[in-house]
Scaffold this active site. Structure first.
Site, short mmCIF file in Angstrom:
data_model
loop_
_atom_site.label_atom_id
_atom_site.label_comp_id
_atom_site.label_asym_id
_atom_site.label_seq_id
_atom_site.Cartn_x
_atom_site.Cartn_y
_atom_site.Cartn_z
N HIS A 116 0.83 -1.20 0.00
CA HIS A 116 0.00 0.00 0.00
C HIS A 116 0.87 1.26 0.00
O HIS A 116 0.66 2.16 0.81
CB HIS A 116 -0.91 0.03 1.24
CG HIS A 116 -1.94 -1.02 1.28
ND1 HIS A 116 -2.62 -1.37 2.44
CD2 HIS A 116 -2.44 -1.84 0.30
CE1 HIS A 116 -3.47 -2.35 2.19
NE2 HIS A 116 -3.38 -2.65 0.90
N PRO A 117 1.87 1.39 -0.88
CA PRO A 117 2.72 2.58 -0.84
C PRO A 117 1.94 3.82 -1.26
O PRO A 117 1.18 3.80 -2.23
CB PRO A 117 3.83 2.25 -1.83
CG PRO A 117 3.22 1.29 -2.79
CD PRO A 117 2.26 0.47 -1.97
#
Length: 549
Positions: free
Chosen positions: A478-479
């Site tokens: 989930h960057p």
């Protein structure tokens, strides 16, 4: 973005995708593990750091990112999640008008076609949007066990997609009748052969933005396809939607980024911005295992697995076979630890199936080679996710090969001590599930044998749990945050509240990289909502009369 902007008949939209068409194999929810490390993954890895991934190959972590039509929505685990009201209200409070929860709720609903009971609540949910949202029809006993266990600890069973998401339930998915609904399936396939004003080019690697250095105006892009370099020009503007890893890379290659870093690579500076800074992700660990008894184990032989795959294709997936779901990953819970400073969760739980014996015999090899469908396992991995990390990472250009080399990803997880403390609270909460009747009735218990490289610590102690975090670090990819949205007074801001890049004209970034702070939940649907909101902003900015299809 391409769908919504091509609604305007007089506009012509070009969509460039670095990867290929979305393969049919990605449609099968149960074999999602095979997509990581495949040809539709950018196959990026983090850089070695002292506090992360120390027992993983090369002391680096893989960061899966989709390289195909639909991007990461084509390789993710299909979880439908919005986050918490406080996430978006905080964005607005930072000086970003138009991004509060109240502002975004209509856009969450606009994208959603909810086919579950939640869809009957018209205030919170939509039923006519492009993305089908439903629960998988296949449900195994461990999935139910986990939600029951969390409920026993005092967490209410709630709709996880309302304003406050402290609680538990079986999550909704971005699927329809046992098949993935990526953004490609939802937004592009229905219009691709219908609207004459949209052009799509796949396997087109964008190398650089074309910028007039005198006026600092973005005119178009340079891209590579089949070994041939092309230049394409935009009459209105260029929109970069390459994700939190690749959008900062493209901007920096084009002279938009930290002056010192760009000058070290002899890249002329167009706009000195903190591109690549503010990197955040939901960090967790591979290291905490739950063993199941024969009653709840779903492990099968290779022959049986082949039969299941054939059955999936030969029969209708909506009948609910094990490959038509992502199994226990959908047992989700959100808790608030003693470290939370507001009435919102700071830990989210996901679980994953695993072969416990294989993991303990050789953890590194198992993590690198496990492609078994998620529906078949004899044990579980408990994964508390750090929802509000204090630590911040950075993305830099590859010094050896800036253009074609992978970006240098420094996650810098756990560089703030409180992040470790919050995660250990999450791990302890997970271990407490062992005391519930749900676990006892199913013979589920934590494996209290120390994993490799943590043997010198007492299992379950603070130091042991810290060792798991540092040695067996991972994320669920989930960057966000590397092209931060903020007002002009924010020195780290890259884009304004209308997602226009500071210091240049006719350029926006529209993807997860613009999030100033990561949301409390999975990032796919918040990213879709960013695009829905941005497309209306663009239509407003070009306020001449437009005829909408």
């Amino acid at each position: 973005m391409a769908n919504r902007l091509s609604e305007v008949k007089k506009w012509r939209i070009l969509l460039l995708e670095a990867g290929p068409e979305e393969p049919d194999v990605s449609m099968i929810p149960g074999i999602v593990r095979t997509l990581a490390g495949s040809s539709i993954d950018w196959n990026y890895r983090t850089q070695p750091e002292p506090l992360t991934c120390r027992s993983i190959r090369g002391k680096t972590c893989a960061w899966t990112s989709g390289k195909t039509m639909g991007g990461s929505s084509s390789v993710n685990y299909l979880v439908y999640m919005r986050g918490n009201r406080r996430d978006y209200d905080h964005w607005a409070e930072l000086g970003n008008p138009g991004w509060s929860y109240k502002d975004l709720l209509p856009y969450f609903k606009k994208s959603e076609n909810n086919r579950e009971i939640e869809g009957r609540d018209p205030y919170y949910h939509g039923t006519g949007g492009p993305i089908t949202v439903e629960r998988f029809s296949y449900l195994d006993s461990s999935t139910v066990m986990l939600v029951r266990a969390f409920n026993e600890t005092g967490l209410p069973i709630i709709d996880l997609n309302k304003e406050n998401n402290i609680g538990t339930d079986i999550a909704l998915s971005t699927s329809r009748d046992g098949r993935r609904v990526s953004t490609n399936v939802a937004y592009i396939k229905p219009i691709r052969k219908v609207r004459p004003n949209i052009d799509i080019i796949v396997n087109a690697f964008v190398k650089q933005l074309i910028i007039n250095p005198a006026t600092k105006t973005v005119r178009g892009v340079i891209y590579l396809k089949n070994g041939i370099t092309y230049r394409v020009f935009a009459k209105k503007e260029v929109i970069v939607s390459s994700g939190a890893l690749n959008s900062p890379k493209l901007l920096m290659l084009s002279g938009i980024g930290p002056k010192k870093h760009l000058e070290s690579l002899n890249i002329p500076v167009i706009s000195n911005l903190s591109v690549g800074h503010n990197l955040q992700d939901h960090v967790t660990t591979h290291g905490l295992s739950i063993l199941l008894n024969n009653k709840t184990s779903t492990m099968i032989s290779a022959k049986e697995l082949f039969q299941k795959i054939r059955k999936y294709y030969d029969e209708d997936p909506k009948k609910g076979g094990p490959l038509s779901a992502t199994s226990i990953l959908n047992s989700v819970a959100f808790i608030k630890t003693k470290y939370a400073n507001e009435d919102a969760p700071d830990i989210q739980f996901h679980f994953d199936g695993r072969n416990v014996e294989e993991f303990y015999s050789d953890p590194q090899t198992y993590m690198e080679t496990n492609i078994l469908p998620v529906s078949f396992y004899n044990g579980l991995t408990a994964r508390p996710l750090l929802l509000i990390p204090k630590s911040r990472g950075i993305i830099l250009l590859n010094k050896t090969n800036p253009e074609y080399g992978p970006p240098l990803i420094y996650s810098r997880f756990f560089t703030v001590q409180e992040d470790i403390d919050v995660m250990i609270e999450g791990l302890r909460y997970a271990i407490s599930l062992e005391k519930t009747d749900a676990f006892k009735e199913n013979g589920a218990h934590f494996v209290r044998k120390p994993v490799k490289n943590c043997e010198s610590y007492l299992w379950g102690s603070y130091e042991y749990l810290k060792c798991l975090l540092i040695e067996y670090t991972t994320t669920i990819y989930h960057p966000v945050g590397t092209c931060k949205m903020g007002p002009p007074t924010d020195k780290e801001a890259v884009v304004d509240s209308r997602l226009r890049v500071y210091g240049v004209k006719r350029l926006r970034v529209v993807d997860a990289s613009i999030m100033p702070f990561i949301v409390r939940g999975n990032t796919n649907i918040p990213t879709v909502t960013i695009a829905e909101r941005a497309s209306d902003m663009i239509k407003e900015d070009y306020s001449e009369t437009v005829e909408i299809l």
